[in-house]
Design an enzyme around this catalytic site. Structure first.
Site, PDB file in Angstrom:
ATOM      1  N   SER A 156      -5.174   8.503   0.798  1.00 33.38           N
ATOM      2  CA  SER A 156      -5.355   7.215   1.473  1.00 33.38           C
ATOM      3  C   SER A 156      -5.321   6.059   0.498  1.00 33.38           C
ATOM      4  O   SER A 156      -5.929   6.106  -0.584  1.00 33.38           O
ATOM      5  CB  SER A 156      -6.698   7.187   2.213  1.00 33.38           C
ATOM      6  OG  SER A 156      -6.580   7.666   3.522  1.00 33.38           O
TER       7      SER A 156
ATOM      8  N   HIS B  27      -9.893   1.598   5.385  1.00 33.20           N
ATOM      9  CA  HIS B  27     -10.964   2.554   5.677  1.00 33.20           C
ATOM     10  C   HIS B  27     -11.613   3.061   4.400  1.00 33.20           C
ATOM     11  O   HIS B  27     -12.777   3.471   4.414  1.00 33.20           O
ATOM     12  CB  HIS B  27     -10.455   3.712   6.553  1.00 33.20           C
ATOM     13  CG  HIS B  27      -9.377   4.543   5.948  1.00 33.20           C
ATOM     14  ND1 HIS B  27      -8.032   4.304   6.138  1.00 33.20           N
ATOM     15  CD2 HIS B  27      -9.439   5.648   5.156  1.00 33.20           C
ATOM     16  CE1 HIS B  27      -7.323   5.213   5.502  1.00 33.20           C
ATOM     17  NE2 HIS B  27      -8.147   6.039   4.881  1.00 33.20           N
TER      18      HIS B  27
ATOM     19  N   GLY C 295      -7.319  12.279   0.513  1.00 29.29           N
ATOM     20  CA  GLY C 295      -7.412  11.775  -0.850  1.00 29.29           C
ATOM     21  C   GLY C 295      -6.255  10.865  -1.202  1.00 29.29           C
ATOM     22  O   GLY C 295      -6.330  10.081  -2.146  1.00 29.29           O
TER      23      GLY C 295
ATOM     24  N   ASP D  81      -5.300  -1.898   8.280  1.00 24.46           N
ATOM     25  CA  ASP D  81      -5.877  -0.920   7.351  1.00 24.46           C
ATOM     26  C   ASP D  81      -5.555  -1.278   5.904  1.00 24.46           C
ATOM     27  O   ASP D  81      -4.694  -0.669   5.274  1.00 24.46           O
ATOM     28  CB  ASP D  81      -5.364   0.489   7.694  1.00 24.46           C
ATOM     29  CG  ASP D  81      -6.204   1.584   7.047  1.00 24.46           C
ATOM     30  OD1 ASP D  81      -7.197   1.262   6.371  1.00 24.46           O
ATOM     31  OD2 ASP D  81      -5.859   2.759   7.226  1.00 24.46           O
TER      32      ASP D  81
ATOM     33  N   SER E 215      -2.209   5.212   5.164  1.00 27.55           N
ATOM     34  CA  SER E 215      -3.314   5.138   6.123  1.00 27.55           C
ATOM     35  C   SER E 215      -3.732   6.533   6.563  1.00 27.55           C
ATOM     36  O   SER E 215      -4.822   6.997   6.266  1.00 27.55           O
ATOM     37  CB  SER E 215      -2.911   4.292   7.334  1.00 27.55           C
ATOM     38  OG  SER E 215      -3.933   4.286   8.307  1.00 27.55           O
TER      39      SER E 215
END
Length: 538
Positions: free
Chosen positions: A405, A293, A403, A322, A420
């Site tokens: 991720s 993402h 932040g 992801d 994720s």
């Protein structure tokens, strides 16, 4: 009976009695099951795979008993249990087969795909565990209840979360947590150097804003863009006199201070901030993995907010899975295969590993730094809403925040997952889901590691007084108490140890590069953290 016959008869009787005593003992030693073996996560995974190959669908998942290091294998029959114990694992006879549990997760996907829900297979309970966040109420909760009720209490458990499931990409305004140093963990004594970009107005000691001129800049390295140059990882003790990052003894976990972004470092693209997962190579070319993402948020990513592009997205997969692969724009880049530990040290990453329920893991991210926990579920599905449904994830009790991720989840020197999303935060706790690294590597053709970069040697000294604490900015606190701190000017020259204040100095064996970027002259002597008064945003 004569005397000789009596002697023979007595001897025969004694032999029979002796045999009667010995035979039961021999029989007992043959039938005694092997004691369970104490195994590492890697060894347990290998043994579980071998048992799965031998027993096929007679097994129903497995997990690690963290208290004693035993492998526990769920089986469907006593015969299978005997095979498991003979190999040194603990057998647990259960009711639900893995095939039935996987069919149950498909039923949930088909009939109860409700935003704010997640589920995974829990081998410890031999059930599917469904979690509904606080947004699941009314008709949505009724739909979920109907679906799970039809599966039976022996198959599924439903629990509630007080948080809200969300992806953990963040915007520029998201500040760093008080103990992290930019994204690379360069803070010495008191917190971050401003926001995730290392840009508090107070700045790091001697360099003003702490962006890249030798302060606690983005990657947390000692002067990545001109401070200590590119050779800082090879020195085992020399003090930085030109405004370095003040990291405490970088090599504590087998790695020095990285010259470029490593696992857990902040990366910026478009209006988003994420974290780098793991440096990799693809057919020899340097690249890194992050969340899919995040890859969808921007095609290019930088190590500094508004800085020059560091890499370009070549593959991005989200939703369903992801992960994203970002190729470094500089084909000659050799980023270190390591993860930031948030205290000036790094953990070298040499391989990838499959997750196992019960596995102890750590997570590094650019917002909340380093946190640890345990894998609690596999093959998890999470519904973030708006059609963003991801399958095949690793569920944990590790916290994370926006932040983080794309950031690294690892166990020892093994890469395990990419952050994720999840619910909660690192103050109240929460649960986080991770994309398995092994699946991302297989899909992209990438391999762990992108060269040794700047080193597996020591860091920049054990008390170099250079102070990467944020002055009067985010972290506050004294930025380094030893003498010979950030007050001197110069271009990142290396002192092999003649100045006072850093303990016994070792000039190191690696070649040192004094760097080319000019260093700000600092704001005072003796490690004064500077006079800026800015604060970093939260």
């Amino acid at each position: 009976m004569n005397k000789r016959t009596g002697v023979i008869a007595g001897a025969a009787t004694a032999a029979i009695v002796g045999a009667a005593v010995l035979l039961p003992n021999a029989h007992a030693s043959t039938d005694r099951p092997a004691a369970p073996r104490t195994l590492s996560s890697h060894a347990a995974t290998q043994l579980a795979a071998a048992l799965k190959a031998d027993l096929g669908d007679r097994t129903a998942g497995w997990y690690l008993d963290g208290a004693n290091g035993h492998l526990v294998v769920n089986v469907l029959s006593q015969d299978a249990a005997d095979s498991v114990t003979a190999k040194g694992a603990v057998a647990k006879v259960v009711h639900n087969s893995l095939t039935a549990l996987k069919a149950g997760t498909k039923t949930l996907r088909d009939t109860a795909s409700v935003p704010g829900t997640a589920w995974s297979i829990d081998p410890k309970t031999n059930k599917i565990v469904v979690t509904a966040d606080r947004t699941v109420t009314g008709a949505k909760m009724a739909r979920l209840t109907k679906a799970t009720a039809g599966m039976g209490a022996g198959m599924v458990t439903v629990q509630r979360s007080q948080g809200v499931f969300q992806r953990y990409d963040g915007g520029y305004a998201g500040g760093m947590a008080g103990g992290s140093a930019g994204s690379g963990g360069g803070a010495d004594a008191g917190g971050s150097a401003g926001s995730s970009a290392g840009a508090s107005a107070g700045g790091s000691a001697g360099s003003g804003a702490g962006q890249s001129d030798g302060g606690a800049g983005q990657s947390g390295s000692a002067g990545q863009n001109g401070g200590a140059g590119q050779g800082n990882g090879g020195q085992t003790g020399g003090e930085q006199t030109g405004g370095g990052a003040g990291q405490n003894g970088g090599g504590g976990q087998g790695g020095g201070n990285a010259a470029g972004p490593i696992g857990g470092s902040a990366i910026f693209g478009g209006n988003a901030r994420c974290s780098l997962g793991f440096n990799v190579t693809v057919k020899g070319a340097p690249a890194f993995l992050t969340a899919g993402h995040c890859g969808n948020d921007s095609k290019t990513w930088s190590a500094d907010q508004g800085g020059q592009p560091l890499g370009t997205v070549t593959t991005s997969q989200f939703p369903k899975t992801d992960f994203a692969l970002v190729t470094y724009n500089d084909p000659g880049a050799k980023p270190q295969s390591a993860v930031d530990l948030g205290n000036g040290s790094t953990q070298q990453i040499t391989k990838a590993a499959e997750a196992a329920v019960g596995m102890k893991v750590q997570r590094s991210g650019s917002t909340s730094g380093l946190h640890d926990g345990t894998v609690t579920g596999l093959d998890a599905t999470v519904n973030y809403g708006n059609g963003d449904i991801v399958n095949g994830l690793i569920q944990t009790d590790v916290c994370a925040e926006p932040g983080d991720s794309g950031g690294s989840m690892f166990s020892g020197d093994a890469a395990v997952g990419l952050t994720s999303g999840g619910s909660g935060d690192c103050k109240s706790g929460g649960q986080t889901f991770f994309q398995p690294v092994t699946a991302a590597l297989q899909a992209t053709g990438a391999e762990i590691g992108a060269g040794n970069g700047n080193g597996t040697g020591g860091g920049n000294g054990t008390g170099g007084g250079n102070g990467a604490g944020g002055g009067n900015g985010a972290g506050g606190g004294d930025a380094g108490a030893s003498t010979g701190g950030a007050g001197s000017s110069g271009a990142g020259t290396q002192d092999p140890g003649s100045t006072a204040g850093a303990g016994t100095q070792d000039p190191g064996t690696g070649g040192q590069d004094p760097g080319t970027g000019a260093q700000a002259p600092g704001a005072g002597s003796g490690g004064d953290p500077g006079s800026g008064s800015g604060t970093s945003p939260n």
